[in-house]
Design an enzyme around this catalytic site. Structure first.
Site, PDB file in Angstrom:
ATOM      1  N   GLU A   1       1.106   3.706   1.898  1.00 34.70           N
ATOM      2  CA  GLU A   1       1.477   4.210   3.258  1.00 34.70           C
ATOM      3  C   GLU A   1       2.649   3.128   3.572  1.00 34.70           C
ATOM      4  O   GLU A   1       3.649   3.883   4.218  1.00 34.70           O
ATOM      5  CB  GLU A   1       0.424   3.905   4.285  1.00 34.70           C
ATOM      6  CG  GLU A   1      -0.794   4.871   4.009  1.00 34.70           C
ATOM      7  CD  GLU A   1      -1.971   4.176   3.527  1.00 34.70           C
ATOM      8  OE1 GLU A   1      -3.145   4.290   3.631  1.00 34.70           O
ATOM      9  OE2 GLU A   1      -1.518   3.396   2.215  1.00 34.70           O
TER      10      GLU A   1
ATOM     11  N   HIS B   1       0.898  -1.145  -0.056  1.00 39.38           N
ATOM     12  CA  HIS B   1       0.046  -0.019   0.046  1.00 39.38           C
ATOM     13  C   HIS B   1       0.925   1.272   0.016  1.00 39.38           C
ATOM     14  O   HIS B   1       1.921   1.166   0.444  1.00 39.38           O
ATOM     15  CB  HIS B   1      -0.750  -0.064   1.408  1.00 39.38           C
ATOM     16  CG  HIS B   1      -1.760  -0.950   1.153  1.00 39.38           C
ATOM     17  ND1 HIS B   1      -3.107  -0.753   2.111  1.00 39.38           N
ATOM     18  CD2 HIS B   1      -1.915  -2.245   0.534  1.00 39.38           C
ATOM     19  CE1 HIS B   1      -3.899  -1.835   1.667  1.00 39.38           C
ATOM     20  NE2 HIS B   1      -3.192  -2.686   0.895  1.00 39.38           N
TER      21      HIS B   1
END
Length: 152
Positions: free
Chosen positions: A55, A53
């Site tokens: 993040e 992801h």
């Protein structure tokens, strides 16, 4: 343009890179003071890895740059409210502030579906604020899903 808008625009640039690669358009930047120390965007499909992801990528790069797993005095700007995995990564990295664009009513873990970042819930908390450039962030996601439905 506010500081939050400036950094969210940088996260949007990352999200657009993800979209161009056929990924769900989510982008993130990690900031310390006035400096962007890392960037990331979704690469799950490209790399065939559920962990990639935006993040997580940004956190990994920030840790390498700063030389440790703790990211004190750092803030993350991300175009979509984090999922449970990413909220956990924010907590574990000791990020102080999270600023996100679009809310995720189904799986957002910064207050929409659940709030894993809340003070007192775990040994660390992350201050979270959503809705920064929300319309622009949400529009990018809507266009991505619309194109998937229509096979473009």
């Amino acid at each position: 343009m506010t500081t939050h808008e400036k950094f969210m625009k940088e996260a949007l640039k990352q999200a657009k890179k993800a979209a161009k690669a056929g990924e769900m358009p989510v982008g993130a930047v990690i900031v310390r003071g006035d400096d962007i120390i890392s960037r990331g965007y979704n690469r799950r499909e490209t790399k065939k890895n559920a962990l990639l992801h935006a993040e997580i990528t940004a956190i990994e790069r920030a840790c390498k740059k700063l030389g440790g797993w703790r990211l004190p005095e750092c803030s993350m700007y991300v175009t979509l409210e984090p999922c449970p995995m990413c909220a956990g990564a924010l907590l574990n990295a000791r990020i102080e502030n999270l600023y996100f664009g679009a809310f995720d009513a189904k799986s957002g873990c910064a207050g929409s579906a659940v709030n894993l970042l809340d003070k007192g819930y775990l040994n660390h908390s992350v201050n979270a604020e959503g809705g920064i450039l929300e319309e622009e962030c949400a529009a990018l996601l809507k266009e991505f899903f619309r194109s998937l439905r229509h096979g473009k």
